[in-house]
Design a protein around this motif. Structure first.
Motif, PDB file in Angstrom:
ATOM      1  N   SER A  30     -42.349  23.156 -43.614  1.00  0.00           N
ATOM      2  CA  SER A  30     -42.200  24.298 -42.701  1.00  0.00           C
ATOM      3  C   SER A  30     -42.312  23.878 -41.237  1.00  0.00           C
ATOM      4  CB  SER A  30     -43.251  25.375 -43.014  1.00  0.00           C
ATOM      5  OG  SER A  30     -44.538  24.959 -42.577  1.00  0.00           O
ATOM      6  N   GLN A  31     -42.742  22.650 -40.993  1.00  0.00           N
ATOM      7  CA  GLN A  31     -42.853  22.122 -39.635  1.00  0.00           C
ATOM      8  C   GLN A  31     -41.500  21.551 -39.195  1.00  0.00           C
ATOM      9  OE1 GLN A  31     -45.869  22.043 -37.617  1.00  0.00           O
ATOM     10  NE2 GLN A  31     -46.195  23.594 -39.175  1.00  0.00           N
ATOM     11  N   ALA A  32     -41.013  22.006 -38.067  1.00  0.00           N
ATOM     12  CA  ALA A  32     -39.754  21.481 -37.540  1.00  0.00           C
ATOM     13  C   ALA A  32     -39.947  20.043 -37.077  1.00  0.00           C
ATOM     14  CB  ALA A  32     -39.268  22.349 -36.386  1.00  0.00           C
ATOM     15  N   GLY A  33     -38.924  19.248 -37.259  1.00  0.00           N
ATOM     16  CA  GLY A  33     -38.922  17.909 -36.703  1.00  0.00           C
ATOM     17  C   GLY A  33     -39.505  16.827 -37.580  1.00  0.00           C
ATOM     18  N   VAL A  34     -39.784  17.133 -38.843  1.00  0.00           N
ATOM     19  CA  VAL A  34     -40.300  16.118 -39.752  1.00  0.00           C
ATOM     20  C   VAL A  34     -39.502  16.184 -41.057  1.00  0.00           C
ATOM     21  CG1 VAL A  34     -42.128  17.555 -40.762  1.00  0.00           C
ATOM     22  CG2 VAL A  34     -42.374  15.081 -40.782  1.00  0.00           C
TER      23      VAL A  34
END
Length: 165
Positions: A30-34
């Motif tokens: 749910s974390q952007a950029g990973v």
């Protein structure tokens, strides 16, 4: 620049560790950029370890030890990654019947050899399975424990994307 990659490697014989790994994966993703990769221990190899920016190792403890296929994963990957991944962050999630500390210690010793950086104390979920039937039975991890797994997965992913690990 490529996105950081979180590798979650798990082994689960009675489904408890899989539930924990899935919870951590869902929150991390749910974390952007990973980029988050979830692999069952037999499917993970040295290239996966080398490609990752950080790690969550998830396994059951059985007979006061890390269970077989997780040990096999480390056996297959240890020397191929030695001196090539130092300083990367990791955390461990352990599904145990009563204790879990020996499996956590085993993972910590391997991580020390790899010179990984622990970002949290091992998260140990105790199922209280003590009879042969309960030990062999499919596990159902409780909502509170799954939430702790989600929080660790989310924190790991956030730390990787912010570059704080």
């Amino acid at each position: 620049m490529d996105s950081p990659q979180l590798l979650i490697v798990y082994h689960s014989h009675t489904d408890g560790s899989r539930q924990m790994a899935e919870a951590a994966r869902a929150a991390a993703a749910s974390q952007a950029g990973v980029e988050v990769r979830l692999l069952c221990a037999p499917d993970a190899g040295p290239a996966d370890v080398l490609d990752a920016s950080g790690y969550l190792f998830v396994c059951p403890e059985n007979l006061a030890a890390m269970c077989g296929l997780m040990k096999d994963f480390f056996d297959r990957c240890y020397y191929a990654a030695l001196d090539r991944i130092e300083g990367r962050p990791y955390a461990a999630l352990i599904c145990a019947g009563s204790d879990g500390s020996n499996a956590a210690r085993q993972i910590a010793r391997i991580a020390t050899g790899w010179r990984l950086k622990p970002i949290a104390e091992p998260l140990i979920v105790c199922t209280h399975a003590q009879t042969p039937e309960a030990i062999a039975a499919t596990k159902q991890i409780g909502a509170d424990d799954l939430q702790r797994c989600r929080e660790l997965g989310e924190a790991m992913a956030a730390g990787l994307t912010m570059g704080i690990f």
